[in-house]
Write a protein that holds these residues in place. Structure first.
Motif, PDB file in Angstrom:
ATOM      1  N   LEU A  31       0.852  -1.183   0.000  1.00  0.00           N
ATOM      2  CA  LEU A  31       0.000   0.000   0.000  1.00  0.00           C
ATOM      3  C   LEU A  31       0.890   1.234   0.000  1.00  0.00           C
ATOM      4  CD1 LEU A  31      -3.218   0.691   1.929  1.00  0.00           C
ATOM      5  CD2 LEU A  31      -1.289   2.245   2.292  1.00  0.00           C
ATOM      6  N   ILE A  32       0.598   2.167  -0.907  1.00  0.00           N
ATOM      7  CA  ILE A  32       1.386   3.394  -1.022  1.00  0.00           C
ATOM      8  C   ILE A  32       0.524   4.580  -0.624  1.00  0.00           C
ATOM      9  CG2 ILE A  32       2.656   4.900  -2.594  1.00  0.00           C
ATOM     10  CD1 ILE A  32       3.287   2.465  -4.325  1.00  0.00           C
ATOM     11  N   LEU A  38       7.626   9.950  -5.371  1.00  0.00           N
ATOM     12  CA  LEU A  38       7.994   8.657  -4.784  1.00  0.00           C
ATOM     13  C   LEU A  38       6.941   7.604  -5.088  1.00  0.00           C
ATOM     14  CD1 LEU A  38       9.319   9.689  -1.237  1.00  0.00           C
ATOM     15  CD2 LEU A  38      10.627   9.240  -3.325  1.00  0.00           C
ATOM     16  N   GLY A  39       5.680   7.954  -4.883  1.00  0.00           N
ATOM     17  CA  GLY A  39       4.593   7.002  -5.102  1.00  0.00           C
ATOM     18  C   GLY A  39       4.542   6.506  -6.542  1.00  0.00           C
ATOM     19  N   GLN A  70       7.083  13.207 -11.594  1.00  0.00           N
ATOM     20  CA  GLN A  70       6.074  12.202 -11.219  1.00  0.00           C
ATOM     21  C   GLN A  70       5.778  11.361 -12.452  1.00  0.00           C
ATOM     22  OE1 GLN A  70       2.938  13.941  -8.802  1.00  0.00           O
ATOM     23  NE2 GLN A  70       4.419  15.243  -7.730  1.00  0.00           N
ATOM     24  N   THR A  71       6.441  10.218 -12.533  1.00  0.00           N
ATOM     25  CA  THR A  71       6.643   9.534 -13.812  1.00  0.00           C
ATOM     26  C   THR A  71       5.430   8.775 -14.347  1.00  0.00           C
ATOM     27  OG1 THR A  71       7.579   7.694 -12.570  1.00  0.00           O
ATOM     28  CG2 THR A  71       9.130   9.289 -13.471  1.00  0.00           C
ATOM     29  N   GLY A 126       4.832   7.654   0.489  1.00  0.00           N
ATOM     30  CA  GLY A 126       5.017   8.496  -0.689  1.00  0.00           C
ATOM     31  C   GLY A 126       4.479   9.891  -0.435  1.00  0.00           C
ATOM     32  N   THR A 127       4.200  10.193   0.830  1.00  0.00           N
ATOM     33  CA  THR A 127       3.655  11.515   1.145  1.00  0.00           C
ATOM     34  C   THR A 127       4.802  12.462   1.465  1.00  0.00           C
ATOM     35  OG1 THR A 127       2.175  12.759   2.593  1.00  0.00           O
ATOM     36  CG2 THR A 127       3.344  10.928   3.594  1.00  0.00           C
ATOM     37  N   ASP A 128       4.571  13.764   1.365  1.00  0.00           N
ATOM     38  CA  ASP A 128       5.606  14.693   1.815  1.00  0.00           C
ATOM     39  C   ASP A 128       5.116  15.465   3.041  1.00  0.00           C
ATOM     40  OD1 ASP A 128       3.749  16.302   0.631  1.00  0.00           O
ATOM     41  OD2 ASP A 128       5.125  17.320  -0.734  1.00  0.00           O
ATOM     42  N   ARG A 129       4.111  14.909   3.696  1.00  0.00           N
ATOM     43  CA  ARG A 129       3.537  15.590   4.865  1.00  0.00           C
ATOM     44  C   ARG A 129       3.917  14.847   6.142  1.00  0.00           C
ATOM     45  NH1 ARG A 129      -1.946  15.752   4.888  1.00  0.00           N
ATOM     46  NH2 ARG A 129      -1.670  17.304   6.508  1.00  0.00           N
TER      47      ARG A 129
END
Ligand SMILES: [Zn+2]
Length: 260
Positions: A31-32, A38-39, A70-71, A126-129
């Motif tokens: 789970l991401i 990142l995600g 964000q690929t 994958g969060t930046d928070r």
């Protein structure tokens, strides 16, 4: 020979994985949380690796400023303002239709984390928070779930694989939530795409060790990288801290905020 049966042949040929490890990967659920740089990269690698089931959680829509790193997204997604999980789910299904992909366009909160996250085999950050990370840490430690912290901004990144009870948790190393005005994020200090790729790669490599059945790895370790100065290091860690408020003392401050 060039057939779909050959899809995982190079991964299976890698001795530590082999047929048995591939079967374990296929039986696993990751789970991401957060489908940004990142995600995107983690989901792409995991789906190609032949994971059984992947859940993506992110409430945001694709913006033009995302495309640099964000690929999973393209100009059409930014133009349409598509939900990231929707665009990501479509792209990932085209990469590997055998994977069960679930998407949830929601924000993880203390009130919903239990129902939203459930009990996957690994949770990938994958969060930046930071408040969300501390919440995930509380939940993962309480439930005994493995999770992998990953952060990046500017040209530097950090990765910490966490197995509750065996390795230090996020709060063992960083007891207090950083001041949101001080925390460096892509929004405040910018980011170069390669650092997101290397952080995501480290996270997925650690996840693959667990998911393929190598319970003895990852060893307790903190990875730190700065691609501009060219420094990469892995710091060996000891076990968890007895005085850690979370895994040492069993206080789940961030989860408990839900009830107040
Ligand atoms: Zn701890």
């Amino acid at each position: 020979m060039n057939t779909p049966d050959d899809r995982y042949s190079r991964q299976i040929r890698f001795a530590p994985i082999g047929e048995a490890g591939q079967a374990n990967i296929h039986a696993s659920h990751a789970l991401i949380v957060g489908c940004g740089a990142l995600g995107s990269s983690m989901a792409n690698m995991l789906v190609r690796a032949g994971l059984g089931r992947l859940t993506l959680i992110d409430p945001d829509k694709v913006e033009w400023s995302n495309l640099q790193r964000q690929t999973l997204y393209d100009e059409d997604d930014a133009r349409a303002g598509r939900l990231k999980v929707e665009a990501a789910g479509r792209r990932l299904a085209a990469i590997n239709r055998d994977i069960q992909i679930e998407v949830k366009a929601e924000e993880v909160t203390a009130a919903n984390i239990e129902s939203l996250v459930g009990r996957p085999d690994v949770i990938l950050d994958g969060t930046d928070r930071f408040p969300v990370r501390y919440l995930i840490n509380d939940y993962a430690v309480r439930e005994g779930l493995r999770w992998i912290y990953g952060g990046c901004a500017a040209s530097h990144g950090t990765v910490l694989p966490i197995e509750p009870g065996r390795t230090p948790c996020l709060r063992c190393l960083f007891p207090d939530l950083p001041d949101p005005n001080q925390a460096a994020t892509a929004d405040t200090v910018g980011i170069i795409a390669p650092v997101a790729q290397i952080v995501a790669a480290l996270q997925v490599a650690e996840a693959m060790k667990w998911l393929s059945g190598h319970a003895e790895v990852p060893r307790p370790v903190l990875y730190q990288v700065d691609l501009w100065s060219g420094n990469l290091q892995s710091l060996a860690l000891k076990g968890s801290e007895a005085n850690c408020p979370c895994c040492g003392q069993g206080r789940y401050d961030f989860l408990n905020e839900a009830q107040t």
